[in-house]
Design an enzyme around this catalytic site. Structure first.
Site, PDB file in Angstrom:
ATOM      1  N   GLU A  30       0.828  -1.217   0.000  1.00 10.75           N
ATOM      2  CA  GLU A  30       0.000   0.000   0.000  1.00 10.75           C
ATOM      3  C   GLU A  30       0.859   1.263   0.000  1.00 10.75           C
ATOM      4  O   GLU A  30       0.544   2.234  -0.684  1.00 10.75           O
ATOM      5  CB  GLU A  30      -0.950   0.025   1.208  1.00 10.75           C
ATOM      6  CG  GLU A  30      -1.947  -1.134   1.274  1.00 10.75           C
ATOM      7  CD  GLU A  30      -3.056  -1.098   0.220  1.00 10.75           C
ATOM      8  OE1 GLU A  30      -3.093  -0.171  -0.622  1.00 10.75           O
ATOM      9  OE2 GLU A  30      -3.880  -2.024   0.232  1.00 10.75           O
ATOM     10  N   ARG A  34       0.352   3.576  -3.271  1.00  9.71           N
ATOM     11  CA  ARG A  34      -0.360   4.833  -2.998  1.00  9.71           C
ATOM     12  C   ARG A  34       0.613   5.985  -2.797  1.00  9.71           C
ATOM     13  O   ARG A  34       0.483   7.029  -3.423  1.00  9.71           O
ATOM     14  CB  ARG A  34      -1.263   4.680  -1.776  1.00  9.71           C
ATOM     15  CG  ARG A  34      -2.298   3.566  -1.955  1.00  9.71           C
ATOM     16  CD  ARG A  34      -3.352   3.557  -0.868  1.00  9.71           C
ATOM     17  NE  ARG A  34      -4.093   2.304  -0.881  1.00  9.71           N
ATOM     18  CZ  ARG A  34      -5.387   2.192  -0.613  1.00  9.71           C
ATOM     19  NH1 ARG A  34      -6.103   3.231  -0.287  1.00  9.71           N
ATOM     20  NH2 ARG A  34      -5.978   1.010  -0.646  1.00  9.71           N
ATOM     21  N   ASP A 161      -4.577 -10.066  -8.514  1.00 10.35           N
ATOM     22  CA  ASP A 161      -4.837  -9.035  -9.535  1.00 10.35           C
ATOM     23  C   ASP A 161      -3.653  -8.239 -10.100  1.00 10.35           C
ATOM     24  O   ASP A 161      -3.256  -8.402 -11.252  1.00 10.35           O
ATOM     25  CB  ASP A 161      -5.950  -8.075  -9.070  1.00 10.35           C
ATOM     26  CG  ASP A 161      -5.759  -7.519  -7.646  1.00 10.35           C
ATOM     27  OD1 ASP A 161      -4.702  -7.746  -7.056  1.00 10.35           O
ATOM     28  OD2 ASP A 161      -6.673  -6.841  -7.145  1.00 10.35           O
TER      29      ASP A 161
HETATM   30  C1  DMJ Z   1      -6.606  -0.210  -5.242  1.00 11.53           C
HETATM   31  O1  DMJ Z   1      -5.931   0.094  -4.078  1.00 11.53           O
HETATM   32  C2  DMJ Z   1      -5.636  -0.815  -6.235  1.00 11.53           C
HETATM   33  O2  DMJ Z   1      -6.208  -0.736  -7.487  1.00 11.53           O
HETATM   34  C3  DMJ Z   1      -5.299  -2.225  -5.911  1.00 11.53           C
HETATM   35  O3  DMJ Z   1      -4.506  -2.841  -6.919  1.00 11.53           O
HETATM   36  C4  DMJ Z   1      -6.506  -3.076  -5.646  1.00 11.53           C
HETATM   37  N1  DMJ Z   1      -7.702  -2.326  -5.646  1.00 11.53           N
HETATM   38  C5  DMJ Z   1      -7.771  -1.109  -4.920  1.00 11.53           C
HETATM   39  C6  DMJ Z   1      -9.072  -0.376  -5.171  1.00 11.53           C
HETATM   40  O4  DMJ Z   1     -10.167  -1.190  -5.314  1.00 11.53           O
END
Ligand code: DMJ
Length: 401
Positions: A30, A34, A161
């Site tokens: 994160e 971010r 993902d």
């Molecule tokens: C985001 O923090 C990023 O896209 C992450 O890869 C997974 N999904 C969240 C938002 O849904």
């Protein structure tokens, strides 16, 4: 967006109040997607030194997470005031987490001249290339100590993902020179298609979750980014597969739109199923919430850029109206607890990805293609744009301030 005053305020905050000598724990993933992603973008978009310096200093604080026998980082770093942090104990690392550092860490090396960042993510690649993969699939949990998979759960949604996303984006960001990332991406996608892809009796294409060979006929909202990813990767696939991937991207995106269209609010649930005669709807209240997630509008944006089919702007506009109607509050926007209720309760949270991703992708959906052109920029998984390396092999050409 011409929000110049707001930008100056934010810059002053980063300069004066974003202190790195904090104690406490933080998620490596994160913080990277971010904070570091945001700081890098701010630097590349403005050329302001403060963002470059803060990104590098923050990157340095994350390095102790890589002190494991395999170099696969642990998920959490502990910062301690005035000293280096250390990686905390924990049994397994998550594919989407340690697999979503590559883009930012290459830029940290580029901007600092310090090779350590690039070395760390190249080593992660090496481990992943070497390890045996069941049917070519990548399970979601890996032991950073032994380097073995911890269990055989495979998902293009949560936990898996952005690992796949970072493979194709590494290829694109490298100016199409990172052949290893390209090959890993298309190989992984083939395995996903073979073992996870399904079409429902009602004709909806979806990517299920795989548990040691058994499928959960479910798609998480998170997995809906894959329509956009497959569209983005379609053009560099083998010629005979390109049209197929374009169509697959469109079909998955249509399914995700259905998950929105079949709710009372026209916003989609956290997860939706394809079983017992139900299609693209949540089966229990605990999966019926919407927390302002971006993945569906993210795919609309990529599909719009690829096809210019007006349906994607129409679908995007449906989301704008629904956000206004159900999520806007006096102080901002809030998630809702049940997309199937016409009077949903708010969860009282505006997640940071709402501004970073959901609104940004909506803005781009209604902008011209040359605003953050996909030729010149890749979006990290928090939608922070990073420049494509257009240099030939000889040198530095990232700097598009
Ligand atoms: C985001 O923090 C990023 O896209 C992450 O890869 C997974 N999904 C969240 C938002 O849904």
């Amino acid at each position: 967006m011409e929000l110049k005053e707001e930008f100056q305020e934010a810059k002053a905050w980063v300069e004066e109040s974003f202190h790195l000598n904090v104690s406490g724990e933080a998620s490596l993933f994160e913080v990277n997607i971010r904070y570091i992603g945001g700081l890098l973008s701010a630097f590349y978009l403005t050329g302001e030194e403060v963002f470059r310096i803060k990104a590098i200093r923050l990157g340095e604080k994350l390095l102790p997470a890589f002190n494991t026998p395999t170099g696969i980082p642990k998920g959490v770093v502990s910062f301690k005031s005035g000293s280096w942090g250390w990686a905390t104990a924990g049994s397994s690392s998550i594919l989407a987490e340690f697999g979503s550092l590559h883009l930012e860490f290459l830029h940290l090396t580029e901007l600092s001249g310090n090779q350590v960042f690039a070395e760390k993510v190249r080593n992660i690649r090496k481990v992943l290339r070497k390890i045996e993969k069941p049917f070519g699939l990548y399970p979601n949990f890996l032991s950073p100590v032994s380097g073995n998979w911890v269990q055989h759960h495979v998902s293009v949604g949560g936990l898996g993902d952005s690992f796949y996303e970072y493979l194709i984006k590494s290829w694109l960001m490298s100016g199409k020179t990172d052949m290893e990332a390209k090959n890993m991406y298309y190989e992984a996608l083939e395995a996903i298609e073979t073992y996870l892809l399904n079409v429902s009796p009602g004709g909806l294409t979806y990517i299920a979750e795989w548990r040691g060979g058994i499928l959960d006929h479910k798609m998480g909202h998170l997995a809906c980014f894959s329509g956009g990813m497959i569209a983005l990767g379609a053009e560099d696939a083998k010629e005979e597969k390109r049209a197929h991937y374009r169509e697959l991207a469109a079909q998955i995106t249509k399914t995700c739109h259905e998950s929105y269209a079949r709710s009372d609010t026209k916003l989609g649930p956290e997860a939706f199923w394809f079983n017992s005669g139900r299609e693209a709807i949540a089966t229990q209240l605990s999966e019926s919430y919407y927390i302002l997630r971006p993945e569906v509008v993210e795919s609309y944006m990529y599909l719009w850029r690829q096809t210019h089919n007006p349906i994607y702007r129409e679908w995007g506009w449906e989301v704008v109206l629904a956000l206004e109607k159900y999520c806007r509050t006096e102080a901002g926007f809030s998630g809702i607890q049940d997309v199937y209720s016409s009077t949903p309760s708010h969860d009282n949270k505006q997640q940071s990805f709402f501004l970073a991703e959901t609104l940004k992708y909506l803005y781009l959906l209604f902008s011209e293609d040359d605003l953050l052109s996909l030729e010149d920029w890749v979006f990290n998984t928090e939608a922070h744009p990073l420049p494509v390396n257009h240099s030939d092999s000889s040198g530095r050409a990232w700097g598009r301030h």
